[in-house]
Every structure is written in C-alpha cells, then in structure tokens.
Design a protein around this motif. Structure first.
Motif, PDB file in Angstrom:
ATOM      1  N   UNK A   7      28.077  16.039  11.538  1.00 54.49           N
ATOM      2  CA  UNK A   7      27.084  16.041  10.470  1.00 54.49           C
ATOM      3  C   UNK A   7      27.743  15.399   9.256  1.00 54.49           C
ATOM      4  N   UNK A   8      27.174  14.321   8.755  1.00 57.70           N
ATOM      5  CA  UNK A   8      27.680  13.681   7.549  1.00 57.70           C
ATOM      6  C   UNK A   8      26.824  14.181   6.403  1.00 57.70           C
ATOM      7  N   UNK A  26      27.199  24.334  20.469  1.00 55.58           N
ATOM      8  CA  UNK A  26      27.821  23.017  20.330  1.00 55.58           C
ATOM      9  C   UNK A  26      28.961  23.059  19.323  1.00 55.58           C
ATOM     10  N   UNK A  27      30.001  22.261  19.573  1.00 61.35           N
ATOM     11  CA  UNK A  27      31.073  22.088  18.594  1.00 61.35           C
ATOM     12  C   UNK A  27      30.538  21.201  17.483  1.00 61.35           C
ATOM     13  N   UNK A  28      30.755  21.611  16.231  1.00 60.85           N
ATOM     14  CA  UNK A  28      30.194  20.897  15.088  1.00 60.85           C
ATOM     15  C   UNK A  28      31.287  20.573  14.078  1.00 60.85           C
ATOM     16  N   UNK A  29      31.261  19.341  13.589  1.00 62.84           N
ATOM     17  CA  UNK A  29      32.138  18.941  12.493  1.00 62.84           C
ATOM     18  C   UNK A  29      31.260  18.446  11.357  1.00 62.84           C
ATOM     19  N   UNK A  30      31.421  19.066  10.188  1.00 56.78           N
ATOM     20  CA  UNK A  30      30.711  18.632   8.984  1.00 56.78           C
ATOM     21  C   UNK A  30      31.675  17.776   8.179  1.00 56.78           C
ATOM     22  N   UNK A  31      31.239  16.579   7.797  1.00 58.40           N
ATOM     23  CA  UNK A  31      32.078  15.697   6.987  1.00 58.40           C
ATOM     24  C   UNK A  31      31.460  15.565   5.607  1.00 58.40           C
ATOM     25  N   UNK A  32      32.277  15.797   4.618  1.00 56.26           N
ATOM     26  CA  UNK A  32      31.886  15.647   3.220  1.00 56.26           C
ATOM     27  C   UNK A  32      32.840  14.658   2.556  1.00 56.26           C
ATOM     28  N   UNK A  33      32.549  14.278   1.321  1.00 51.17           N
ATOM     29  CA  UNK A  33      33.336  13.250   0.643  1.00 51.17           C
ATOM     30  C   UNK A  33      34.707  13.742   0.178  1.00 51.17           C
ATOM     31  N   UNK A  34      34.855  15.040  -0.049  1.00 51.16           N
ATOM     32  CA  UNK A  34      36.147  15.589  -0.468  1.00 51.16           C
ATOM     33  C   UNK A  34      36.455  16.851   0.330  1.00 51.16           C
ATOM     34  N   UNK A  75      37.369  13.520   6.394  1.00 51.32           N
ATOM     35  CA  UNK A  75      37.731  12.290   7.094  1.00 51.32           C
ATOM     36  C   UNK A  75      36.668  11.932   8.131  1.00 51.32           C
ATOM     37  N   UNK A  76      35.873  10.936   7.828  1.00 55.16           N
ATOM     38  CA  UNK A  76      34.778  10.551   8.722  1.00 55.16           C
ATOM     39  C   UNK A  76      35.281  10.042  10.076  1.00 55.16           C
ATOM     40  N   UNK A  77      36.517   9.614  10.135  1.00 48.76           N
ATOM     41  CA  UNK A  77      37.087   9.136  11.402  1.00 48.76           C
ATOM     42  C   UNK A  77      37.144  10.247  12.448  1.00 48.76           C
ATOM     43  N   UNK A  78      37.096  11.488  12.017  1.00 49.60           N
ATOM     44  CA  UNK A  78      37.106  12.611  12.963  1.00 49.60           C
ATOM     45  C   UNK A  78      35.844  12.674  13.821  1.00 49.60           C
ATOM     46  N   UNK A  79      34.838  11.921  13.443  1.00 45.34           N
ATOM     47  CA  UNK A  79      33.581  11.927  14.206  1.00 45.34           C
ATOM     48  C   UNK A  79      33.561  10.883  15.311  1.00 45.34           C
ATOM     49  N   UNK A  80      34.634  10.116  15.455  1.00 42.21           N
ATOM     50  CA  UNK A  80      34.669   9.006  16.412  1.00 42.21           C
ATOM     51  C   UNK A  80      34.402   9.443  17.851  1.00 42.21           C
ATOM     52  N   UNK A  81      34.798  10.652  18.218  1.00 42.63           N
ATOM     53  CA  UNK A  81      34.619  11.100  19.606  1.00 42.63           C
ATOM     54  C   UNK A  81      33.418  12.026  19.793  1.00 42.63           C
ATOM     55  N   UNK A  82      32.590  12.157  18.781  1.00 43.62           N
ATOM     56  CA  UNK A  82      31.400  13.002  18.880  1.00 43.62           C
ATOM     57  C   UNK A  82      30.260  12.226  19.537  1.00 43.62           C
ATOM     58  N   UNK A  83      29.475  12.903  20.356  1.00 46.77           N
ATOM     59  CA  UNK A  83      28.377  12.227  21.059  1.00 46.77           C
ATOM     60  C   UNK A  83      27.155  11.978  20.170  1.00 46.77           C
ATOM     61  N   UNK A  84      26.990  12.803  19.144  1.00 48.05           N
ATOM     62  CA  UNK A  84      25.845  12.687  18.253  1.00 48.05           C
ATOM     63  C   UNK A  84      26.323  12.883  16.825  1.00 48.05           C
ATOM     64  N   UNK A  85      25.920  11.980  15.930  1.00 50.65           N
ATOM     65  CA  UNK A  85      26.247  12.106  14.505  1.00 50.65           C
ATOM     66  C   UNK A  85      24.936  12.032  13.738  1.00 50.65           C
ATOM     67  N   UNK A  86      24.726  13.015  12.871  1.00 45.59           N
ATOM     68  CA  UNK A  86      23.518  13.097  12.059  1.00 45.59           C
ATOM     69  C   UNK A  86      23.885  12.846  10.607  1.00 45.59           C
ATOM     70  N   UNK A  87      23.160  11.971   9.956  1.00 45.42           N
ATOM     71  CA  UNK A  87      23.386  11.691   8.537  1.00 45.42           C
ATOM     72  C   UNK A  87      22.449  12.584   7.723  1.00 45.42           C
ATOM     73  N   UNK A  88      23.041  13.382   6.840  1.00 45.65           N
ATOM     74  CA  UNK A  88      22.249  14.284   5.997  1.00 45.65           C
ATOM     75  C   UNK A  88      22.756  14.222   4.553  1.00 45.65           C
ATOM     76  N   UNK A  89      23.036  13.014   4.093  1.00 42.13           N
ATOM     77  CA  UNK A  89      23.560  12.807   2.744  1.00 42.13           C
ATOM     78  C   UNK A  89      22.400  12.746   1.756  1.00 42.13           C
ATOM     79  N   UNK A  90      22.592  13.358   0.603  1.00 43.80           N
ATOM     80  CA  UNK A  90      21.581  13.338  -0.437  1.00 43.80           C
ATOM     81  C   UNK A  90      21.399  11.902  -0.936  1.00 43.80           C
ATOM     82  N   UNK A  91      20.156  11.493  -1.081  1.00 42.69           N
ATOM     83  CA  UNK A  91      19.886  10.140  -1.551  1.00 42.69           C
ATOM     84  C   UNK A  91      19.768  10.102  -3.049  1.00 42.69           C
TER      85      UNK A  91
END
Length: 91
Positions: A7-8, A26-34, A75-91
């Motif tokens: 989840x970005x 499911x195993x979940x990784x949340x990626x944030x900017x900091x 670190x967004x690179x940690x999502x490289x091996x995930x099967x599904x990535x969802x973008x949920x960044x505030x616009x």
C-alpha cells in the motif's frame, strides 16, 4: 494467488485497505514518504484493530494475527516482490 500486498500511502484510506488485507491473512507493507509517517500508518492500523476488538467485532486472536501481518517502510523498493500494489496517496 496473491499473498503479499503493498500500500503506497498510509492515511485513512491506505491504512483501511491494509487492515482489510491483513484481516484476510495477507502480508501487507505500507509505504510512506518518511519513517515517521510510516510508523504513524502502522499505529493507525493497530488502533483500528484494537477498536474492533473493544466493540466485539473482532476476536483478540484475530487482531493479533492481523497486526503481525502488517509492517511499514519509507522505502518503496520493498514493494518490488509484492503481487499487488495499491496507490492510496492523498492528491
């Protein structure tokens, strides 16, 4: 079969998606900017699971399992091996 979800963006929407995925096993990784905001996103998921237990909507064991399946990173690179990535960044 999908087993790893990224989840970005860990705001209200992103943390909610992460919680639903973790509750589904499911195993979940949340990626944030900091690192700091990544930690806040993880805490948001934990608090939501605790509230579900307090309200009788979720068994404590299920909350513990779901909590263990969620991690956060800056670190967004940690999502490289995930099967599904969802973008949920505030616009």
């Amino acid at each position: 079969m999908i087993s790893r979800v990224g989840i970005v963006g860990g705001g209200i929407m992103g943390s909610g998606i992460a919680e639903v995925c973790a509750r589904a096993g499911l195993d979940v990784t949340i990626v944030e900017s900091t690192t700091a905001t990544a930690g806040l996103a993880l805490e948001r998921v934990r608090r939501s699971l605790e509230k579900a237990v307090d309200r009788g909507k979720l068994e404590p064991e299920a909350a513990t399992r779901a909590t263990a399946l969620v991690r956060s990173s800056a670190d967004i690179a940690e999502l490289a091996d995930h099967q599904l990535v969802v973008e949920a960044v505030v616009e």
